[in-house]
Design a protein around this motif. Structure first.
Motif: not given
Length: 379
Positions: A246-248, A281-299, A330-334
């Motif tokens: 995720q990016v801002v 961008g980044g921060g996915r290590n704060m929610a690894f399981e939540e970010e292990e996804t193909c959904e493109l929405q930001t959270t 803000s956006w997300a990529g996979i």
């Protein structure tokens, strides 16, 4: 039913069919046409643009921060770490040489890694960097690929960090220009690109592979799957893990001092100047399981993490009290990840190949890994 005209042109047999129009698919098409110009090559993609990570990344031309490479060395061994770095470094140089700096918006701005005193290797940081520099000299040609430059903490306007590690070899680029330039190049080479054409499934026959799309079947001699994080939907047996990034981006900030590309926490956070804006961008290590996804929405989870990071480390010198007021995009990529952080080039069946998992380094790696794909195709 399709018409005879459509069958003869739009769904005509091709030598090589590539699923995925992102950087990996484009570079693979480039390598194949460069070696065998007479082959018919077609790229298909389910979207109207490539929607994985190729145009949704942060626009870094980097080969890895110092602490990331130190961590990789501990996890995979020195030889594998150096192999990955060598490919990343060569990939950046190749991209610039083939497309040109102006066409991809390349800025030789240098890169930094921010470090806090609680970092596990902080006490031996200089020692680790000296060892790393010796290992990297044969790749970069420099006796000091990384140097400590703590004075830049103030000039860059950063707060909440204790050290900065600098590399003059890293830079920034415009991801949209990169994909656009590479797309134009492969089309000039004779590659056909068809969007809104999803690979649904395929059937392997004695003399060809029939690829089913929503419109009709496309026959081909070889099929290359370059769908990165979305590959798990087609080839679950490869056990590729998707990872959402995720990016801002802020609104323009008058007097912004930040200039360059930056990493923190072994590369899990990354930011850069974008004119007089800040991209983070980044921060996915704060929610690894939540970010292990193909959904493109930001959270909300990760967006809040990024907002706090901006406030604590970047925005304080500019008197911006409410981060919400300054966010413009803000956006997300996979992305796609393997356990050993090595890209995967696999022949999954005769004449069917998959190339996946640049592990968040597709800008740097894809041009070089495409050479491996072409080697596999022509073996």
């Amino acid at each position: 039913m399709i018409s005879i005209w459509e069958k003869d042109i739009l769904y005509a047999p091709v030598d090589i069919l590539i699923a995925g129009s992102g950087l990996m698919g484009l570079w693979t098409a480039y390598e194949i046409k460069k070696r065998r110009p007479g082959l018919s090559v077609q790229i298909i993609d389910r979207g109207n643009i490539p929607t994985g990570a190729s145009t949704r990344n942060a626009g870094f031309a980097c080969f890895g921060s110092a602490t990331e490479l130190i961590s990789d060395k501990a996890n995979t061994g020195n030889d594998l770490m150096l192999e990955v770095v060598n490919n990343r470094y060569k990939g950046i140089q190749k991209t610039r040489a083939v497309l040109g700096d102006a066409a991809i918006g390349f800025e030789p701005c240098g890169g930094y890694e921010a470090i806090q005193a609680n970092y596990k290797e902080y006490a031996f940081l200089q020692e680790h960097i000296d060892t790393l520099n010796k290992d990297l000299q044969s790749i970069t040609g420099l006796p000091q690929t990384f140097t400590i430059d703590n004075g830049a903490l103030q000039t860059q306007g950063l707060t909440g960090f204790d050290a900065l590690v600098y590399s003059s070899l890293e830079g920034a680029l415009h991801s949209g220009k990169l994909v656009n330039s590479l797309t134009a190049l492969v089309q000039q080479m004779g590659v056909t690109i068809r969007m809104h054409t999803e690979l649904l499934h395929w059937e392997q026959l004695a003399t060809q592979i029939n690829v089913q799309t929503p419109g009709a079947i496309i026959p081909c001699q070889q099929l290359i799957i370059a769908t990165n994080g979305f590959t798990q939907n087609l080839l679950p047996e490869l056990h590729i893990k998707p990872g959402r990034g995720q990016v801002v981006v802020t609104k323009p900030i008058p007097g912004l001092r930040l200039h360059g590309t930056f990493h923190f926490d072994e590369g899990f956070y990354y930011w850069r100047h974008l004119g007089n804006r800040v991209l983070l961008g980044g921060g996915r290590n704060m929610a690894f399981e939540e970010e292990e996804t193909c959904e493109l929405q930001t959270t909300g989870t990760i967006q809040n993490v990024l907002h706090r990071f901006l406030q604590q480390h970047i925005l304080q010198p500019y008197g911006i009290g409410n981060t919400e007021d300054v966010i413009d995009y803000s956006w997300a990529g996979i992305m796609a990840f393997t356990e050993n952080k090595l890209p995967q080039v696999t022949t999954v069946a005769p004449n069917i190949h998959a190339v996946i998992a640049c592990n968040g380094m597709g800008v740097a790696l894809s041009s070089v890994i495409a050479e491996q794909v072409a080697d596999t195709v022509f073996r």
